[in-house]
Design a protein around this motif. Structure first.
Motif, short mmCIF file in Angstrom:
data_model
loop_
_atom_site.label_atom_id
_atom_site.label_comp_id
_atom_site.label_asym_id
_atom_site.label_seq_id
_atom_site.Cartn_x
_atom_site.Cartn_y
_atom_site.Cartn_z
N GLN A 65 0.86 -1.20 0.00
CA GLN A 65 0.00 0.00 0.00
C GLN A 65 0.89 1.24 0.00
O GLN A 65 2.09 1.14 0.24
N ASP A 66 0.28 2.37 -0.26
CA ASP A 66 1.04 3.62 -0.38
C ASP A 66 1.67 4.01 0.96
O ASP A 66 1.24 3.54 2.02
N VAL A 67 2.64 4.89 0.86
CA VAL A 67 3.28 5.38 2.10
C VAL A 67 2.24 6.09 2.97
O VAL A 67 1.31 6.71 2.47
N PRO A 264 3.37 0.14 -3.65
CA PRO A 264 3.19 -0.23 -5.05
C PRO A 264 4.43 0.07 -5.88
O PRO A 264 4.78 -0.69 -6.78
N SER A 265 5.12 1.19 -5.57
CA SER A 265 6.31 1.50 -6.38
C SER A 265 7.44 0.52 -6.04
O SER A 265 8.17 0.09 -6.92
N GLY A 292 -8.59 1.27 0.08
CA GLY A 292 -9.46 2.22 0.77
C GLY A 292 -8.93 2.62 2.13
O GLY A 292 -9.66 3.21 2.93
N PRO A 336 -5.65 17.83 -0.17
CA PRO A 336 -5.08 16.51 -0.49
C PRO A 336 -3.99 16.14 0.51
O PRO A 336 -3.71 14.97 0.72
N GLU A 337 -3.40 17.15 1.13
CA GLU A 337 -2.33 16.91 2.12
C GLU A 337 -2.80 16.03 3.27
O GLU A 337 -2.01 15.36 3.91
N TRP B 131 -2.66 -3.04 -8.33
CA TRP B 131 -2.02 -1.77 -8.70
C TRP B 131 -1.49 -1.82 -10.13
O TRP B 131 -0.98 -2.85 -10.58
N GLU B 168 -7.65 4.67 -6.12
CA GLU B 168 -6.65 4.93 -5.12
C GLU B 168 -5.33 5.12 -5.86
O GLU B 168 -5.04 4.36 -6.79
N VAL B 169 -4.57 6.11 -5.49
CA VAL B 169 -3.28 6.32 -6.16
C VAL B 169 -2.17 6.15 -5.14
O VAL B 169 -2.38 6.28 -3.94
N SER B 170 -1.00 5.87 -5.66
CA SER B 170 0.14 5.66 -4.76
C SER B 170 1.36 6.37 -5.32
O SER B 170 1.55 6.45 -6.54
N SER B 171 2.16 6.89 -4.40
CA SER B 171 3.32 7.68 -4.82
C SER B 171 4.40 6.80 -5.43
O SER B 171 4.43 5.59 -5.22
N GLY B 172 5.28 7.47 -6.18
CA GLY B 172 6.40 6.76 -6.81
C GLY B 172 6.24 6.66 -8.30
O GLY B 172 5.22 7.07 -8.87
N GLY B 173 7.25 6.11 -8.94
CA GLY B 173 7.22 5.96 -10.40
C GLY B 173 7.81 7.17 -11.10
O GLY B 173 8.08 8.20 -10.48
N ARG B 180 -0.07 16.52 -3.79
CA ARG B 180 0.76 16.97 -2.66
C ARG B 180 2.21 17.15 -3.10
O ARG B 180 3.14 16.85 -2.37
N HIS B 184 2.47 10.60 -8.30
CA HIS B 184 1.76 9.37 -7.93
C HIS B 184 1.64 8.54 -9.20
O HIS B 184 0.81 8.83 -10.06
N TYR B 186 1.05 5.23 -9.57
CA TYR B 186 0.32 3.96 -9.51
C TYR B 186 -1.14 4.20 -9.13
O TYR B 186 -1.43 5.10 -8.36
N ARG B 188 -5.14 2.13 -8.61
CA ARG B 188 -5.92 0.90 -8.53
C ARG B 188 -7.39 1.23 -8.26
O ARG B 188 -7.72 2.34 -7.83
#
Lengths: 535, 190
Positions: A65-67, A264-265, A292, A336-337, B131, B168-173, B180, B184, B186, B188
């Protein structure tokens, strides 16, 4: 005293969770993830219970999952529960190990266990040697250094073993080595020696590292009847980390669960760097889904859980919960922060501190405003012309969308036109008619009419706009302010009023009616009047 | 004969023609024809001085609008109302057009199309944990829809922001949407 009469701040302040912070776990999705991990633990425990463990008793769980979404928090929470679920847990944060050599990784794993674990294992191992000695095994007696003189003096083997356990006596290191090779394999022997002598040897290569890990698992299961949960955090595309994890997976540690935590990264990096490991991860026994985990409802549940858990006096009533809930929802929607567990908890930690400082009964808009100004000094309301303070923004935004919003906006527009007239930007205001909210003359003598059409129901908006358009003959220019997305026509100027513009208008109106428009506000108010076509 | 009489009257424009002159030209039968045309309101007869003058309907109104101040002001008022009515009609038409346009937009729904394509790309590119890298979805959609990378990310940002509970998004890439201040890369489905 903190808000809600709490005696201490319920929120953690560290950027990453500690084991103590992780005692509280909130949020439906996080709790579901916890259940899934516990289910895996239970399943393996049932499988290996009452028999020797083998290499088929190994499970892999991935948690991706994301950070800032609460993965580490969840892992530490599970670690806190180890005694309740017949499990021993070690937590290894790969980001804290550099260079990732075999000795440093092994050291990290050993340090990740509770101290109590090795005490328990040592006790069981000494008891095992004692039992063998009591059954007449001379090599075991030699390990305990149980001599003829001891026997003559009336000391029993049990007393000797107790002295060793309490640190009053030492085992014979040389005899221990010779005893162990008879009953245990090389790595198990080394590990037992290390545990009994309280001195861990360094490992020099991956084979040795994996051998020692397998020994820990095997001995833990045999002597403590527990399985081991290896939690490895911050697993990413680092080559050494990948090799290490690949080795663990291939080693099939007996009676063990490997929980791999990544982003995910990081997961994509592994995919690119080592397809073989990636394939193993894709085939993990359990994939914990925290989907979620950063959703609004989840964050709210997590945030409220901290207060509920610490609310010994029952002051956090449903009403106060709802009030805090509304404020957090506004923060979530507008910034968003604050859409991650970590950031919202950080805000609430500071807001709670502020509540104690200001002696507030609850976390109110002021506490949040002060907090954000100090912890996020550069944060501004997006698109705000009037530079609305966050506290006002939260309180106005909460009521935006009420049935009275349309009427409030009509008053705001009338007052903005009054203001523009006072500033000499527009001519004389005329009496309102039943369809137009403001009618005035611009500096060139043209008659301008403004109508506000703001309803939740957009069909109603279309009907109202259609009716108002019939009044366009009465004015030279008709401006309609609406929250519906309608293009302007040749004869009607449509101004879209989004939520940020609504807040600006209502904020202006509050200040204007309270006679609090300062000189520094003039320019902003004029700018606001321009955006709604008054000027 | 009637047509000839009308043509003669019309040719006199806004000045009108004397009734006596018509009689001279078309004879005694002219009276009956004129009476017939008056009844049908195709012509108008008015006494000017000692003579009777005849106009066609349109020429008569023009004559009045130029020579009769009362008629002139009434006409102006009527024209004003008529103009306003026309304006209202025009506004209503443009509103109707706007509503129709919005309905058409909703029917065509390019954003809806993008969502369908995006979801398809997401399903095709995702790993077992759901993802998917934005870059892979972007390649597919930009190729199939012939849109630019910037356009893709504008639409993707809108979609994800608008339907926060669905994605949902995730940082990186290396590439992705910016939130922010972070890339982001990634995404899903939730």
């Amino acid at each position: 005293m903190y808000a809600y009469q709490l005696e201490s701040n319920p929120y953690p302040s560290s950027p990453t969770p500690t084991e103590k912070d992780a005692r509280i776990l909130g949020g439906k999705r996080h709790k579901e993830a916890k259940s899934a991990i516990l289910e895996c633990i239970k399943e393996l425990n049932n499988k290996v219970g009452g028999r020797d463990s083998n290499d088929g008793d190994f499970r892999v769980i991935t948690l991706v999952q994301d950070v800032g979404s609460g993965k580490t928090h969840l892992a530490l929470h599970i670690k806190n529960l180890q005694s309740r679920h017949n499990t021993v847990c070690t937590f290894l944060d790969l980001s804290t190990i550099s260079p990732k050599t075999m000795p440093s990784l092994y050291n990290g794993i050993i340090k990740g266990f509770e101290n109590d674990f090795f005490v328990q294992l040592r006790t069981k191992l000494v008891e095992y040697i004692r039992d063998r000695a009591e059954r007449g095994d001379n090599s075991a007696k030699k390990v305990l250094d149980y001599s003829f003189m001891n026997k003559l003096s009336g000391m029993t083997i049990r007393q000797k073993a107790d002295d060793i356990l309490s640190g009053k006596a030492l085992v014979s290191a040389e005899n221990l080595k010779q005893f162990l090779v008879q009953w245990f394999n090389y790595h198990e022997s080394n590990l037992i020696r290390n545990i009994i002598t309280n001195s861990f040897d360094a490992v020099t290569n991956l084979e040795e590292l994996l051998g020692m890990m397998a020994a820990i698992s095997k001995l833990t299961h045999r002597f403590l009847n527990k399985i081991i949960l290896y939690e490895i955090d911050e697993f990413d595309g680092n080559q050494d980390s990948i090799e290490f994890v690949k080795g663990i997976i291939n080693a099939h540690l007996p009676a063990s669960i490997l929980l791999l935590i990544s982003t995910p990264s990081g997961y994509a990096e592994i995919q690119g760097k080592n397809p073989s490991v990636f394939d193993r991860l894709e085939k993990a026994n359990y994939k914990i889904d925290l989907a979620g985990s950063n959703s609004q409802d989840e964050l709210l549940e997590i945030v409220l859980e901290y207060i509920k858990h610490n609310d010994k006096k029952g002051k956090f009533t449903q009403k106060t919960q709802d009030e805090l809930d509304e404020k957090i929802r506004v923060l979530y929607d507008e910034f968003p922060e604050f859409r991650s567990v970590r950031s919202i908890i950080n805000i609430l930690y500071h807001a709670m501190e502020k509540s104690a400082e200001l002696d507030l009964e609850k976390i109110d808009e002021t506490a949040i405003d002060e907090t954000i100004r100090h912890t996020y000094p550069g944060l501004k309301i997006r698109g705000s012309i009037m530079s609305v303070p966050i506290s006002d923004f939260i309180s106005i935004r909460r009521t935006c969308g009420d049935e009275s919003t349309g009427e409030q906006l009509k008053r705001a527009i009338a007052n903005l036109a009054n203001f523009a007239h006072e500033m000499g930007n527009i001519g004389k205001l005329e009496k309102q008619n039943h369809t137009l909210d403001v009618v005035y003359q611009d500096p060139y003598g043209s008659k301008i009419g403004i109508a506000v059409v703001v309803n939740e129901n957009h069909t109603k908006n279309f009907e109202e706009i259609s009716n108002i358009s019939k009044s366009s003959a009465l004015v030279d220019k008709l401006v309609i302010l609406t929250n519906s997305n309608i293009p302007s026509s040749e004869s009607i100027t449509i101004v879209n009023v989004d939520k940020s513009k609504m807040v600006d208008l209502l904020y202006f109106n509050n200040k204007y009616t309270d006679h609090k428009i300062a000189a520094s506000d003039n320019e902003k108010a004029q700018m606001l009047a321009k955006t709604v076509n008054i000027i | 004969m009637i047509e000839e009489v009308l043509e003669r009257i019309s040719s006199a424009s806004i000045n009108g023609i004397k009734k006596a002159e018509l009689k001279k030209t078309f004879g005694k039968n002219c009276d009956n024809i004129l009476q017939n045309l008056i009844e049908k309101e195709q012509i108008f007869v008015e006494k000017k001085g000692v003579a009777y003058f005849v106009w066609t309907r349109d020429n008569y109104i023009l004559h009045l609008s130029q020579n009769d101040p009362k008629f002139k002001s009434v006409l102006n008022m009527v024209m004003g109302v008529s103009h306003s009515v026309a304006k209202v009609k025009q506004h209503t038409n443009s509103l109707d057009e706007a509503v129709t346009m919005i309905s058409k937009q909703n029917l065509a729904n390019p954003e809806g199309d993008f969502k369908v394509e995006f979801d398809r790309g997401l399903t095709e590119s995702s790993t077992s944990i759901g993802w998917a890298p934005f870059s892979e979805i972007r390649k597919k959609i930009c190729e199939s829809k012939k849109i630019s990378t910037e356009n893709f990310y504008t639409m993707a940002t809108n979609l994800v922001e608008r339907q926060r509970e669905k994605y949902e998004v995730s940082s990186g890439g290396q590439e992705g949407i910016i939130m922010r201040g972070l890339v982001h890369g990634y995404v899903r489905n939730v």
